[in-house]
Every structure is written in C-alpha cells, then in structure tokens.
Design a protein around this motif. Structure first.
Motif, PDB file in Angstrom:
ATOM      1  N   UNK A  18     -23.500  30.054  -0.715  1.00 47.97           N
ATOM      2  CA  UNK A  18     -23.770  29.550   0.380  1.00 47.97           C
ATOM      3  C   UNK A  18     -24.954  30.623   0.813  1.00 47.97           C
ATOM      4  N   UNK A  19     -25.681  29.761   1.469  1.00 50.23           N
ATOM      5  CA  UNK A  19     -27.251  30.886   2.125  1.00 50.23           C
ATOM      6  C   UNK A  19     -27.421  30.314   3.448  1.00 50.23           C
ATOM      7  N   UNK A  38     -36.348  36.173  -0.582  1.00 52.71           N
ATOM      8  CA  UNK A  38     -36.319  34.768  -1.380  1.00 52.71           C
ATOM      9  C   UNK A  38     -35.370  34.279  -1.881  1.00 52.71           C
ATOM     10  N   UNK A  39     -35.151  32.885  -1.987  1.00 52.45           N
ATOM     11  CA  UNK A  39     -33.935  32.142  -2.656  1.00 52.45           C
ATOM     12  C   UNK A  39     -34.693  30.921  -3.294  1.00 52.45           C
ATOM     13  N   UNK A  40     -34.030  30.360  -4.398  1.00 58.21           N
ATOM     14  CA  UNK A  40     -34.147  29.289  -5.047  1.00 58.21           C
ATOM     15  C   UNK A  40     -33.016  28.458  -4.948  1.00 58.21           C
ATOM     16  N   UNK A  41     -32.834  27.134  -4.916  1.00 59.32           N
ATOM     17  CA  UNK A  41     -31.675  26.251  -5.214  1.00 59.32           C
ATOM     18  C   UNK A  41     -31.773  26.020  -6.697  1.00 59.32           C
ATOM     19  N   UNK A  42     -30.832  26.558  -7.195  1.00 58.91           N
ATOM     20  CA  UNK A  42     -30.721  26.385  -8.847  1.00 58.91           C
ATOM     21  C   UNK A  42     -30.294  24.714  -9.128  1.00 58.91           C
ATOM     22  N   UNK A  50     -36.178  28.296   1.924  1.00 54.09           N
ATOM     23  CA  UNK A  50     -36.136  28.880   3.375  1.00 54.09           C
ATOM     24  C   UNK A  50     -37.306  28.344   4.278  1.00 54.09           C
ATOM     25  N   UNK A  51     -37.105  28.282   5.516  1.00 49.45           N
ATOM     26  CA  UNK A  51     -37.816  27.404   6.553  1.00 49.45           C
ATOM     27  C   UNK A  51     -39.250  27.967   6.372  1.00 49.45           C
ATOM     28  N   UNK A  52     -39.634  29.380   6.876  1.00 53.45           N
ATOM     29  CA  UNK A  52     -40.965  29.872   6.919  1.00 53.45           C
ATOM     30  C   UNK A  52     -41.835  29.568   5.780  1.00 53.45           C
ATOM     31  N   UNK A  53     -41.452  29.676   4.465  1.00 47.78           N
ATOM     32  CA  UNK A  53     -42.394  29.516   3.612  1.00 47.78           C
ATOM     33  C   UNK A  53     -42.675  27.961   3.467  1.00 47.78           C
ATOM     34  N   UNK A  54     -41.702  27.302   3.716  1.00 48.93           N
ATOM     35  CA  UNK A  54     -42.029  25.733   3.666  1.00 48.93           C
ATOM     36  C   UNK A  54     -42.739  25.304   4.580  1.00 48.93           C
ATOM     37  N   UNK A  55     -42.695  25.643   5.751  1.00 48.05           N
ATOM     38  CA  UNK A  55     -43.861  25.402   6.894  1.00 48.05           C
ATOM     39  C   UNK A  55     -45.160  25.941   6.604  1.00 48.05           C
ATOM     40  N   UNK A  56     -45.197  27.143   6.013  1.00 43.96           N
ATOM     41  CA  UNK A  56     -46.652  27.629   5.681  1.00 43.96           C
ATOM     42  C   UNK A  56     -47.304  26.581   4.922  1.00 43.96           C
ATOM     43  N   UNK A 226     -44.581  23.668  14.109  1.00 42.07           N
ATOM     44  CA  UNK A 226     -44.032  23.617  12.821  1.00 42.07           C
ATOM     45  C   UNK A 226     -42.205  23.492  12.950  1.00 42.07           C
ATOM     46  N   UNK A 227     -41.888  22.411  12.016  1.00 44.99           N
ATOM     47  CA  UNK A 227     -40.710  21.921  11.919  1.00 44.99           C
ATOM     48  C   UNK A 227     -39.567  23.247  11.849  1.00 44.99           C
ATOM     49  N   UNK A 228     -38.677  23.159  12.679  1.00 43.83           N
ATOM     50  CA  UNK A 228     -37.899  24.127  12.940  1.00 43.83           C
ATOM     51  C   UNK A 228     -38.191  25.355  13.565  1.00 43.83           C
TER      52      UNK A 228
END
Length: 244
Positions: A18-19, A38-42, A50-56, A226-228
C-alpha cells in the motif's frame, strides 16, 4: 532491500502493498526521514505512480514537440527522465548512490546523469539551450537554499530558450508557509509569469507537493490546470538570495 547512508542522510529501498492509499505491489525509494523520493508499481512498471512526476511529464508532452530539451536537477529513481529520450534530457544528481539504486532496483537504463551539484552543472550549459529546467531536489531540510535564490532562478532563465519554463517541485503547507511564499515571491523577481499548483489530496493543513511554473508570458499562463492539483495563491514572502 537496500539501505545506504552518506553520513548526513539515510536512503532506503523497500517494497510495500500500500502506498498513499493505493493498493498493489510497490518498490519505494525513501529518505530516512520518511520522505518518499520515488516509487514504481511492480505489476505495471510503466505506470507513473506519484502525481507530481506524472503531471510534469504530461505538461511537457502537451506543450513541447519531441525535440524539446530538458535539464533536470534531482534524479530520484529516474521517473521523469526515463519518460523521454536519452539525448533529450540531461540530469544532475549530487549523490552517486541514488543513481546506482535507480539502476539496480528501479530499471533506470539511460546514461544521461552527471554526478555533481545541479547549479554548478547548469552553469556549464550553453545559454538558451533548454525548453525546460526541472528542479526536484531535496535534502532533510527541504530544497537546498542555493537552488531557491533569485540568482539561481536568473541562471535558469538564462539557460532556457525563448518560451522555456522552469518547473519546480517543492513541499510545504498552503497557509502561512514562509518558505513556499518566499520561493514564489523570489521567482516573481525573475519570471514574468509564475503560477503555483498544490496537490489536492491530503488534510487541509498537511504538507503537500507544490509545483511552481515560471516563464516569460504567456508560457506559464497557458497552463489551464494539472490533474490532481489546484492553482493556489501564496502570501507575499521575502526574497531569497545567495548568502554572502
């Protein structure tokens, strides 16, 4: 999974189911003070968790053709840089161990990271050579002071192309946060257009990610949302300058 310390800061890699309210199987890079870097979904490694890198990443792709060039300060696990071509993005990271962890545990495969202070490495670049300067660097105390000053923002503007944009990821509270207010006010001394977007999730008074966009008009002004994230107005702050 992994734990490293450079004396002033501990870096940990671990897995979790959970994250931030999401369930799944995640691998996380975290500083010892519980700040997730940072995190990845294995189960879906290509998904940006994460929201902020996705929106960047989305912002850059929407505004700029594939030839756009990026200078990034702060590598983390390489989430943002890994979304662009190797020759499109130059990354500055002060801690070599973070880069090693990004390769060993987070599948970062590009050879575009230079080890050293981000400001010093940015100074070496040709003027007007980047569409974006992205600042995503943190220590235990937050963003390093010399990456928040009027002199630093002037340097970033000098290295940007016409219509280029500085994108800064910061963290803080939306009300009565003197550091966020100071960053916003300082950016306004350098850039004609400055906007701040705060992550909407979280308790009202909780610390959250805040993205600052700085450019010459109308580049930052043409970002509708920016979404979110929600656009926020910050209080007037003091101007941050290099220490004498």
């Amino acid at each position: 999974m992994a734990r490293k310390s450079n004396g002033s800061q501990e870096i940990v890699v671990y897995e979790a189911h959970e994250l931030f309210g999401q369930t799944g199987r995640f691998r996380v890079l975290q500083f010892g003070d519980n700040a997730v870097q940072g995190a990845i979904d294995l189960r879906d490694p290509d998904r940006i968790v994460l929201e902020y890198p996705r929106e960047i990443v989305r912002l850059i792709r929407e505004r700029t053709p594939e030839t756009g060039r990026i200078f990034m300060i702060g590598h983390g696990i390489g989430t943002i840089a890994g979304q662009f071509r190797e020759d499109q993005c130059l990354v500055a990271e002060v801690n070599a161990e973070i880069v090693e962890l990004s390769r060993s545990y987070f599948q970062y495969g590009w050879n575009n990271v230079e080890i050293g202070d981000g400001r010093a490495l940015l100074e070496q670049q040709a003027d007007g050579s980047f569409d974006y300067v992205i600042l995503d660097a943190f220590t235990r105390e937050g963003t390093p002071h010399h990456l928040t000053t009027e002199e630093f923002f002037a340097l970033a503007r000098q290295k940007l192309k016409a219509g280029g944009m500085l994108i800064m990821n910061a963290a803080g509270k939306l009300q009565r946060d003197p550091v966020l207010s100071a960053i916003h006010t300082t950016m306004e001394q350098v850039f004609a257009s400055v906007r701040a977007f705060a992550l909407t999730e979280g308790e009202r008074d909780a610390e959250r990610n805040v993205l600052f966009l700085g450019s010459e008009t109308p580049a930052a002004a043409d970002v509708n949302g920016l979404e979110g994230f929600m656009q926020v107005k910050l209080e007037q702050g003091y101007i941050l300058r290099d220490r004498v």
